[in-house]
Write a protein that holds these residues in place. Sequence first.
Motif, PDB file in Angstrom:
ATOM      1  N   PHE B 127       0.641  -1.257  -0.021  1.00  0.00           N
ATOM      2  CA  PHE B 127      -0.092  -0.037   0.009  1.00  0.00           C
ATOM      3  C   PHE B 127       0.750   1.445  -0.070  1.00  0.00           C
ATOM      4  CE2 PHE B 127      -1.871  -3.746   2.451  1.00  0.00           C
ATOM      5  CZ  PHE B 127      -2.931  -3.725   1.641  1.00  0.00           C
ATOM      6  N   MET B 128       2.193   1.206   0.038  1.00  0.00           N
ATOM      7  CA  MET B 128       2.998   2.240   0.100  1.00  0.00           C
ATOM      8  C   MET B 128       4.135   2.409  -0.982  1.00  0.00           C
ATOM      9  SD  MET B 128       3.273   2.388   4.311  1.00  0.00           S
ATOM     10  CE  MET B 128       3.556   4.041   4.528  1.00  0.00           C
ATOM     11  N   GLY B 129       3.760   2.329  -2.069  1.00  0.00           N
ATOM     12  CA  GLY B 129       4.512   2.430  -3.390  1.00  0.00           C
ATOM     13  C   GLY B 129       5.143   1.303  -3.810  1.00  0.00           C
ATOM     14  N   GLY B 130       4.496  -0.065  -3.406  1.00  0.00           N
ATOM     15  CA  GLY B 130       5.095  -1.089  -4.286  1.00  0.00           C
ATOM     16  C   GLY B 130       6.051  -2.133  -3.466  1.00  0.00           C
ATOM     17  N   ALA B 131       5.573  -3.418  -3.794  1.00  0.00           N
ATOM     18  CA  ALA B 131       6.269  -4.267  -2.763  1.00  0.00           C
ATOM     19  C   ALA B 131       7.788  -4.923  -3.254  1.00  0.00           C
ATOM     20  CB  ALA B 131       5.387  -5.847  -2.951  1.00  0.00           C
ATOM     21  N   PRO B 132       8.725  -5.333  -2.522  1.00  0.00           N
ATOM     22  CA  PRO B 132       9.959  -5.973  -3.165  1.00  0.00           C
ATOM     23  C   PRO B 132       9.817  -6.649  -4.214  1.00  0.00           C
ATOM     24  CG  PRO B 132       9.496  -6.849  -0.957  1.00  0.00           C
ATOM     25  CD  PRO B 132       8.532  -5.755  -1.279  1.00  0.00           C
ATOM     26  N   ASP B 133      10.682  -6.577  -5.245  1.00  0.00           N
ATOM     27  CA  ASP B 133      10.468  -7.374  -6.571  1.00  0.00           C
ATOM     28  C   ASP B 133      11.811  -7.964  -6.969  1.00  0.00           C
ATOM     29  OD1 ASP B 133      12.020  -5.142  -7.011  1.00  0.00           O
ATOM     30  OD2 ASP B 133      10.591  -4.363  -8.752  1.00  0.00           O
ATOM     31  N   ALA B 134      12.684  -8.233  -6.142  1.00  0.00           N
ATOM     32  CA  ALA B 134      13.908  -8.822  -6.709  1.00  0.00           C
ATOM     33  C   ALA B 134      14.003 -10.493  -6.172  1.00  0.00           C
ATOM     34  CB  ALA B 134      15.288  -8.206  -5.878  1.00  0.00           C
ATOM     35  N   GLY B 135      12.891 -11.074  -6.023  1.00  0.00           N
ATOM     36  CA  GLY B 135      12.736 -12.581  -5.663  1.00  0.00           C
ATOM     37  C   GLY B 135      12.934 -12.732  -4.055  1.00  0.00           C
ATOM     38  N   TRP B 136      12.463 -13.690  -3.424  1.00  0.00           N
ATOM     39  CA  TRP B 136      12.560 -13.766  -2.065  1.00  0.00           C
ATOM     40  C   TRP B 136      14.222 -14.132  -1.688  1.00  0.00           C
ATOM     41  CZ3 TRP B 136      13.983 -17.591   1.768  1.00  0.00           C
ATOM     42  CH2 TRP B 136      14.595 -18.661   1.219  1.00  0.00           C
ATOM     43  N   THR B 137      15.201 -14.363  -2.532  1.00  0.00           N
ATOM     44  CA  THR B 137      16.488 -14.393  -2.463  1.00  0.00           C
ATOM     45  C   THR B 137      17.008 -12.897  -2.558  1.00  0.00           C
ATOM     46  OG1 THR B 137      16.992 -14.903  -4.740  1.00  0.00           O
ATOM     47  CG2 THR B 137      16.874 -16.789  -3.346  1.00  0.00           C
ATOM     48  N   ASN B 138      16.449 -12.088  -3.020  1.00  0.00           N
ATOM     49  CA  ASN B 138      16.904 -10.617  -3.287  1.00  0.00           C
ATOM     50  C   ASN B 138      18.405 -10.501  -3.439  1.00  0.00           C
ATOM     51  OD1 ASN B 138      15.977  -7.977  -2.536  1.00  0.00           O
ATOM     52  ND2 ASN B 138      17.181  -8.082  -0.716  1.00  0.00           N
ATOM     53  N   TYR B 139      18.502 -11.184  -4.812  1.00  0.00           N
ATOM     54  CA  TYR B 139      19.906 -11.084  -5.286  1.00  0.00           C
ATOM     55  C   TYR B 139      20.579  -9.549  -5.389  1.00  0.00           C
ATOM     56  CZ  TYR B 139      20.931 -15.994  -5.695  1.00  0.00           C
ATOM     57  OH  TYR B 139      21.286 -17.380  -5.302  1.00  0.00           O
ATOM     58  N   ALA B 140      21.727  -9.144  -5.006  1.00  0.00           N
ATOM     59  CA  ALA B 140      22.196  -7.930  -4.849  1.00  0.00           C
ATOM     60  C   ALA B 140      22.114  -7.123  -6.002  1.00  0.00           C
ATOM     61  CB  ALA B 140      23.538  -8.058  -4.362  1.00  0.00           C
ATOM     62  N   SER B 141      22.571  -7.869  -7.248  1.00  0.00           N
ATOM     63  CA  SER B 141      22.606  -6.917  -8.706  1.00  0.00           C
ATOM     64  C   SER B 141      21.082  -6.462  -8.816  1.00  0.00           C
ATOM     65  CB  SER B 141      23.022  -7.784  -9.442  1.00  0.00           C
ATOM     66  OG  SER B 141      24.030  -8.568  -9.346  1.00  0.00           O
ATOM     67  N   LEU B 142      20.027  -7.135  -8.441  1.00  0.00           N
ATOM     68  CA  LEU B 142      18.775  -6.888  -8.812  1.00  0.00           C
ATOM     69  C   LEU B 142      18.397  -6.007  -7.905  1.00  0.00           C
ATOM     70  CD1 LEU B 142      16.981 -10.273  -9.800  1.00  0.00           C
ATOM     71  CD2 LEU B 142      16.939  -8.260 -11.342  1.00  0.00           C
ATOM     72  N   ALA B 143      18.514  -6.242  -6.676  1.00  0.00           N
ATOM     73  CA  ALA B 143      18.070  -5.355  -5.444  1.00  0.00           C
ATOM     74  C   ALA B 143      18.547  -3.950  -5.404  1.00  0.00           C
ATOM     75  CB  ALA B 143      18.319  -6.188  -4.093  1.00  0.00           C
ATOM     76  N   LEU B 144      19.737  -3.917  -5.946  1.00  0.00           N
ATOM     77  CA  LEU B 144      20.313  -2.396  -6.009  1.00  0.00           C
ATOM     78  C   LEU B 144      19.937  -1.778  -7.050  1.00  0.00           C
ATOM     79  CD1 LEU B 144      24.171  -3.243  -4.786  1.00  0.00           C
ATOM     80  CD2 LEU B 144      22.199  -2.415  -3.343  1.00  0.00           C
ATOM     81  N   ALA B 145      19.469  -2.472  -7.917  1.00  0.00           N
ATOM     82  CA  ALA B 145      18.811  -1.603  -9.121  1.00  0.00           C
ATOM     83  C   ALA B 145      17.362  -1.396  -9.024  1.00  0.00           C
ATOM     84  CB  ALA B 145      19.178  -2.346 -10.213  1.00  0.00           C
ATOM     85  N   SER B 146      16.791  -2.010  -7.841  1.00  0.00           N
ATOM     86  CA  SER B 146      15.367  -1.783  -7.790  1.00  0.00           C
ATOM     87  C   SER B 146      14.888  -0.390  -7.421  1.00  0.00           C
ATOM     88  CB  SER B 146      14.859  -2.820  -6.544  1.00  0.00           C
ATOM     89  OG  SER B 146      13.478  -2.473  -6.606  1.00  0.00           O
ATOM     90  N   GLU B 147      14.052   0.097  -8.053  1.00  0.00           N
ATOM     91  CA  GLU B 147      13.656   1.551  -7.901  1.00  0.00           C
ATOM     92  C   GLU B 147      12.412   1.631  -6.836  1.00  0.00           C
ATOM     93  OE1 GLU B 147      12.306   3.307 -11.339  1.00  0.00           O
ATOM     94  OE2 GLU B 147      14.585   2.988 -12.130  1.00  0.00           O
ATOM     95  N   GLY B 148      12.285   2.692  -6.079  1.00  0.00           N
ATOM     96  CA  GLY B 148      11.138   2.500  -5.183  1.00  0.00           C
ATOM     97  C   GLY B 148      11.551   2.159  -3.650  1.00  0.00           C
ATOM     98  N   HIS B 149      10.874   2.108  -2.874  1.00  0.00           N
ATOM     99  CA  HIS B 149      11.021   1.573  -1.603  1.00  0.00           C
ATOM    100  C   HIS B 149      10.823   0.026  -1.241  1.00  0.00           C
ATOM    101  CE1 HIS B 149      12.551   4.988   0.194  1.00  0.00           C
ATOM    102  NE2 HIS B 149      11.519   5.758  -0.139  1.00  0.00           N
ATOM    103  N   GLY B 150      10.440  -0.939  -2.324  1.00  0.00           N
ATOM    104  CA  GLY B 150      10.103  -2.244  -2.058  1.00  0.00           C
ATOM    105  C   GLY B 150      11.072  -3.016  -1.272  1.00  0.00           C
ATOM    106  N   ILE B 151      12.460  -2.857  -1.936  1.00  0.00           N
ATOM    107  CA  ILE B 151      13.656  -3.715  -1.003  1.00  0.00           C
ATOM    108  C   ILE B 151      13.981  -2.985   0.354  1.00  0.00           C
ATOM    109  CG2 ILE B 151      16.119  -4.164  -1.465  1.00  0.00           C
ATOM    110  CD1 ILE B 151      14.162  -5.280  -3.643  1.00  0.00           C
ATOM    111  N   ASP B 152      13.761  -1.869   0.444  1.00  0.00           N
ATOM    112  CA  ASP B 152      13.707  -1.419   1.712  1.00  0.00           C
ATOM    113  C   ASP B 152      12.810  -1.868   2.810  1.00  0.00           C
ATOM    114  OD1 ASP B 152      15.951   0.259   0.825  1.00  0.00           O
ATOM    115  OD2 ASP B 152      14.731   1.684   0.088  1.00  0.00           O
ATOM    116  N   PHE B 153      11.744  -2.103   2.146  1.00  0.00           N
ATOM    117  CA  PHE B 153      10.712  -2.862   3.264  1.00  0.00           C
ATOM    118  C   PHE B 153      11.212  -4.211   3.557  1.00  0.00           C
ATOM    119  CE2 PHE B 153       7.482   0.376   1.785  1.00  0.00           C
ATOM    120  CZ  PHE B 153       6.947   0.789   2.773  1.00  0.00           C
TER     121      PHE B 153
END
Lengths: 110, 627
Positions: B127-153
């Motif tokens: 509800f606050m600008g989008g969920a994380p979207d780098a897979g449950w493993t959150n691999y760093a190359s994807l996660a660091l490039a992810s926009e918005g706050h999803g990964i921070d959540f």
Amino acid sequence: MAHDTHIHVRSKAEFEYAKKKRADEMRGHLATFAIMIFLTLIAFTMVAAGFSAYLIVPIILLLAGIQVILQLYYFMHMSGKGHGMVAFFMFCGMFVAFITVLALVTIVWW
Amino acid sequence: MSSIAQKKGFGATIWDFMTTVDHKKIAILYLISGGFFFLVGGIEAMMIRIQLAKAGNDFLSAGLYNEIITMHGTTMIFLASMPILLAFMNAIMPLQIGARDVAFPFLNSLGFWLFFFGGIFLNLSWFMGGAPDAGWTNYASLALASEGHGIDFYTLGLTISGFGTLIAGINFLVTIINMRAPGMTYMRMPLFTWTTFVASALILLAFPPLTVGLFFMVFDRLFGASFFAVEMGGNTIIWEHLFWIFGHPEVYILILPAFGIFSEIFAIFSRKRLFGYTALVFATILIGFYGFMVWAHHMFTVGLGPTANAVFALATMIIAVPTGIKIFNWLLTIWGGSISFTTPMIYAVAFIPSFVAGGVTGVMQAIAPLDYQLHDSYFIVAHFHYVIVGGVVLAILAGTHLYWPKMFGTMLSEKLGKWTFWFFFIGFHLTFFIQHFLGLMGMPRRVYTFGADQGWDLFNAISSAGAIFMAIGVIILLVNVVMTTIKNERVGNDPWGDGRTLEWAIPSPPPFYNFAQTPLVRGLDSFWIEKMEGNKKGMIFAEPLGDIHMPNNSFIPFVMSLGMFVASFGALYFLDGDKPWALAVLVIGLLITFGSMLVRSLKDDLGFHITKAELLKDAKGGNTDGH
């Protein structure tokens, strides 16, 4: 719990036993302390003598390992009764940390 | 607070649960919130299967699909499976070892609320600008490039809930080491207690690497550090290592308690002592050890080199040995037993072939050269759903039926239970068996759609149909729960009639002090021994009846966790630049947490005593379910 507490008066034999036990422990402490000082001396001497770093570093690490074990068993009473589980978990932790560092060193950073 | 029965209003009940430090009530909290997240994760799974039901579907956009698969995995592992297993551990383990509560009741409550607020925080991302979207493993190359706050959540939410899990793990370890009843030696502990013990040890050793990884990720994303940023001299592979050093033991944290639940079920419903109890215990410990030596099998295709791949491949295959020992011991427990096919038992019997199928594909993937072919295909998806659904989720459903009477004092309907089983079991195999072949046909993981010319249409449609069966099974379970609660037919101490361990020797649900007198344990399957010798009380007592010291309820764990929750929002928005209030929120949140810690430290809370008179009144058939 209240019904568990009772006062125990030590007999003569028990007192003698405890005294002997403490004397043994004291001897252990002193011997360990002497060994530790000696190990430290070896480490300093090796550096002062200017041996190759490839020799000094592994030997100092080995000496450090021995020191840790002596410290744990003689000064932090891990050899005492009822410390089995604590020791087990400490060694498990060391084992996991060792595997992790070993793998990262050999796979990632080598 | 006394043990005299009182009628309580709704508000008072809520307040009671918010402040409780009783392990049985915390278990119910874990079960309800874990169950809620299980439904959330299930809805996400249904959306994935709807999207993939036909070629070129546009039910979900590509970006939203990524968010949903990430949240499905994260929710199911961290917020559903683990808390529900923690619920059973909390509810049953202290009873099995004859303890009055866990070692640290206050910490138990704190662990729950940290998990709860972490989970809510993670899910608020929707509800606050989008969920994380780098897979449950959150691999760093994807996660660091992810926009918005999803990964921070993701990072902050998992940090908080990870604290909670770590606290729970330490608590169980201390409880099992120190609080066993007289006579309960290690080799007399029920297998569920043993698996709780080993799983807690794994939590203790596996969560720190995750915490370190998450800290690095937070620093990289929020403060511009570059642990994982390759262009700044970091190394993206280190995240993968840290994640899987945690991640592989994590799957054993899930499966070992599941093994424990099934071990109990096999013994109870075959009316036999567990075959090879000692071997089962040592297999459990061995699995725990091996769990830390195999993580790189998730990373065969990263390019670790042939030596590393060979070492980790061999280590992985070794795990099949203790697991095989367990399977054979369970089979031999059933062998020649007087079997009753109750709902928990049919789950247990169905678990064996399902889990073995998952294990066999696991050994296939352990062969590194073959893994190069299977990696990132639907074969992998099929494999891990076979072990997690076929192992953990079946155990959760079986455990729900088995322990429901002990937790709530009513029996779930056996008839509806069997309907749930058949729908869920058929649906599960329909959904995931065919995914092996989709994988072999080349369908990659994590794609949001596929083309009509790729030949995957039929199998995907079948897979989606299976998911509907599973959903129907879960809905029937919910109906069952509601109907059982409304009927409210109370059951006795040992509703299954064949209970073997101490938890079945006391009322369902147990009084809030568990055992009026600490039991004396004379062997494995303590309650069974007493029953066989005609002891009507079900146990021998190790102490005379006397006053019991109990901890007071406390609201502090809730407030402490709430502070972390508030502070996380501050940390999340702090670096946006255009939100000056974020720093204030961060500070207020931390003040709440540290303030409540200070209150806890300075205020003496000595608990209270239940007097012998009250215990005697309870024993005469007075109040049994708490206050």
